[in-house]
Enzyme design. Structure first.
Site, mmCIF file in Angstrom:
data_model
loop_
_atom_site.group_PDB
_atom_site.id
_atom_site.type_symbol
_atom_site.label_atom_id
_atom_site.label_comp_id
_atom_site.label_asym_id
_atom_site.label_seq_id
_atom_site.Cartn_x
_atom_site.Cartn_y
_atom_site.Cartn_z
ATOM 1 N N SER A 83 -1.124 3.517 -4.708
ATOM 2 C CA SER A 83 -0.453 3.607 -6.628
ATOM 3 C C SER A 83 0.480 2.610 -6.793
ATOM 4 C CB SER A 83 -0.558 4.269 -6.982
ATOM 5 O OG SER A 83 -1.925 5.883 -6.470
ATOM 6 N N HIS A 121 -6.054 -2.088 -4.786
ATOM 7 C CA HIS A 121 -6.089 -1.105 -5.198
ATOM 8 C C HIS A 121 -7.290 -0.328 -5.663
ATOM 9 C CE1 HIS A 121 -3.986 1.987 -8.590
ATOM 10 N NE2 HIS A 121 -4.543 2.271 -7.862
ATOM 11 N N GLU A 145 -8.235 -3.127 -8.527
ATOM 12 C CA GLU A 145 -6.936 -3.656 -8.878
ATOM 13 C C GLU A 145 -6.556 -4.825 -7.825
ATOM 14 O OE1 GLU A 145 -3.785 -1.646 -10.305
ATOM 15 O OE2 GLU A 145 -3.317 -2.673 -12.078
ATOM 16 N N ASN A 169 -1.310 1.718 -13.020
ATOM 17 C CA ASN A 169 -0.604 2.952 -13.138
ATOM 18 C C ASN A 169 0.613 3.085 -13.902
ATOM 19 O OD1 ASN A 169 -1.921 4.933 -12.383
ATOM 20 N ND2 ASN A 169 -1.541 3.543 -10.110
HETATM 21 P P1 NAI Z 1 -4.613 12.390 -0.054
HETATM 22 O O1 NAI Z 1 -3.415 13.274 0.479
HETATM 23 O O2 NAI Z 1 -6.175 12.705 -0.150
HETATM 24 O O3 NAI Z 1 -5.100 11.379 1.868
HETATM 25 C C1 NAI Z 1 -4.002 10.812 2.765
HETATM 26 C C2 NAI Z 1 -4.457 10.867 4.205
HETATM 27 O O4 NAI Z 1 -3.802 10.004 4.862
HETATM 28 C C3 NAI Z 1 -4.347 12.810 4.548
HETATM 29 O O5 NAI Z 1 -5.910 12.280 5.806
HETATM 30 C C4 NAI Z 1 -3.166 12.092 5.691
HETATM 31 O O6 NAI Z 1 -3.697 12.684 7.063
HETATM 32 C C5 NAI Z 1 -3.409 10.488 6.109
HETATM 33 N N1 NAI Z 1 -1.781 10.449 6.724
HETATM 34 C C6 NAI Z 1 -0.591 10.327 6.089
HETATM 35 N N2 NAI Z 1 0.243 9.729 6.846
HETATM 36 C C7 NAI Z 1 -0.615 8.873 8.472
HETATM 37 C C8 NAI Z 1 -0.187 8.238 8.895
HETATM 38 N N3 NAI Z 1 1.417 7.652 8.821
HETATM 39 N N4 NAI Z 1 -1.281 7.388 9.481
HETATM 40 C C9 NAI Z 1 -2.238 7.942 9.002
HETATM 41 N N5 NAI Z 1 -2.731 8.651 8.726
HETATM 42 C C10 NAI Z 1 -2.158 9.396 7.852
HETATM 43 O O7 NAI Z 1 -3.937 11.226 -0.401
HETATM 44 P P2 NAI Z 1 -5.087 9.952 -1.397
HETATM 45 O O8 NAI Z 1 -4.847 10.634 -2.843
HETATM 46 O O9 NAI Z 1 -6.560 9.356 -0.470
HETATM 47 O O10 NAI Z 1 -4.363 9.129 -1.525
HETATM 48 C C11 NAI Z 1 -3.729 8.029 -0.784
HETATM 49 C C12 NAI Z 1 -3.572 6.566 -0.816
HETATM 50 O O11 NAI Z 1 -3.596 6.191 -2.225
HETATM 51 C C13 NAI Z 1 -1.921 6.621 -2.163
HETATM 52 O O12 NAI Z 1 -0.695 5.720 -1.536
HETATM 53 C C14 NAI Z 1 -2.258 6.532 -3.937
HETATM 54 O O13 NAI Z 1 -1.135 6.640 -3.766
HETATM 55 C C15 NAI Z 1 -3.682 5.981 -3.486
HETATM 56 N N6 NAI Z 1 -4.258 6.193 -4.501
HETATM 57 C C16 NAI Z 1 -4.784 7.404 -4.920
HETATM 58 C C17 NAI Z 1 -5.900 7.425 -5.679
HETATM 59 C C18 NAI Z 1 -6.459 8.400 -5.973
HETATM 60 O O14 NAI Z 1 -6.377 9.492 -7.602
HETATM 61 N N7 NAI Z 1 -6.176 9.514 -5.559
HETATM 62 C C19 NAI Z 1 -6.265 6.075 -6.811
HETATM 63 C C20 NAI Z 1 -5.615 4.859 -5.982
HETATM 64 C C21 NAI Z 1 -5.180 5.182 -4.859
#
Ligand code: NAI
Length: 278
Positions: free
Chosen positions: A115, A136, A148, A186
């Site tokens: 993000s 993104h 994006e 963002n």
């Molecule tokens: P989340 O917390 O739901 O999922 C993250 C996942 O990554 C978890 O399943 C975790 O076990 C896994 N993980 C963590 N470290 C890891 C590693 N070293 N190797 C493999 N898997 C690993 O988070 P979410 O919301 O899906 O966000 C993920 C990314 O997407 C972040 O960078 C966030 O900034 C970005 N993002 C989030 C949005 C949102 O609305 N939540 C929108 C757009 C981008």
């Protein structure tokens, strides 16, 4: 094209789903089988809803049969495009990209769904800066139109072309920007959410009133506090910290209430409670 997704959370599961729906073979990697199972469950539920509404040309089982869930990063060696969607932490992402740079075949493109973390820094870590880009997606991925696309300092024209074409094949609309803190989405959105949180802290109005004023008054589909809960308050805090560090102005300072809620484990929808209970 073989598609790779790292992280089976809210975003990773959605990205894997749209890639499988578009007909790609998909490999999804996460750290433990329980996280993969949660991601698979999210995809199953989402496909079932789309199927009920008659919006899928195939059965959910056919689409899911194209997705392989694995804890082994080495299983992504043959991917043409790998999109990373793990925790919003620069050091953790950089470490992952150092590994992916060694594992994924030399022609493979690496992309981050970050993000806010500088694409150029992650590109350096990967050791293949010309084949690195920001991709993104918006949450929820199956429903939101925008991707994006963020060009790092050394991203090649060819990489940008392949990635924008792929986004179109996923049924999305790619729009391109350059690598500045928070990109476009963002940089503009997060200060608004942070300001809404600051309004709660200062007692400017109640939560429902703040959300209602922005919803009805600005014609936003949801209020800023509801949206912050939906995104995840930990992710919101990480993004504000990147904006504050990268742009240096006090207007990007994270609200102390946001910080406190993250410390308390009140992360929003994904933890069951944030500004609202789920
Ligand atoms: P989340 O917390 O739901 O999922 C993250 C996942 O990554 C978890 O399943 C975790 O076990 C896994 N993980 C963590 N470290 C890891 C590693 N070293 N190797 C493999 N898997 C690993 O988070 P979410 O919301 O899906 O966000 C993920 C990314 O997407 C972040 O960078 C966030 O900034 C970005 N993002 C989030 C949005 C949102 O609305 N939540 C929108 C757009 C981008």
């Amino acid at each position: 094209m073989i598609f790779g997704v790292i992280g089976a959370g809210q975003m990773g599961a959605g990205i894997a789903q749209v890639a499988a729906q578009a007909g790609f073979e998909v490999f999804v990697q996460d750290m433990a089988t329980e996280f993969l199972a949660r991601g698979e469950n999210t995809i199953e539920k989402s496909l079932a809803r789309l199927h009920e509404k008659g919006k899928l040309p195939e059965t959910p089982a056919d689409i899911l049969s194209r997705v392989t869930f694995t804890t082994e990063l080495n299983d992504l060696a043959h991917c043409d495009l790998v999109v990373e969607a793990i925790v919003e932490n620069e050091a953790v992402k950089a470490e992952l990209f150092r590994s992916l740079g060694r594992i994924v075949k030399p022609s493979g493109i690496l992309a981050s769904n970050t993000s806010s973390i500088p694409i150029t820094a992650l590109a350096s870590a990967s050791g293949r800066a010309e084949q690195f880009i920001g991709m993104h997606f918006m949450n929820p991925v199956p429903l939101m139109q925008l991707v994006e696309v963020i060009r790092g300092h050394q991203t090649s024209d060819e990489t940008a072309r392949i990635v924008t074409e792929t986004a179109v094949r996923l049924g999305k609309t790619p729009l391109t920007c350059n690598d500045f803190p928070g990109f476009v989405s963002n940089r503009i959105l997060m200060p608004m959410l942070n300001e809404a949180i600051q309004c709660v802290m200062e007692g400017v109005a109640g939560k429902e009133a703040i959300d209602g004023i922005m919803k009805l008054g600005m014609n936003h589909p949801m209020g800023p506090l509801t949206l912050a809960d939906f995104i995840g308050l930990d992710t919101c805090l990480s993004i504000m910290e990147v904006l504050h560090r990268g742009l240096g102005d006090d207007k990007y300072r994270p609200s102390p209430l946001l910080r406190k809620m993250v410390q308390a484990g009140l992360l929003g929808r994904k933890s069951g409670e944030g500004f609202y209970k789920y």
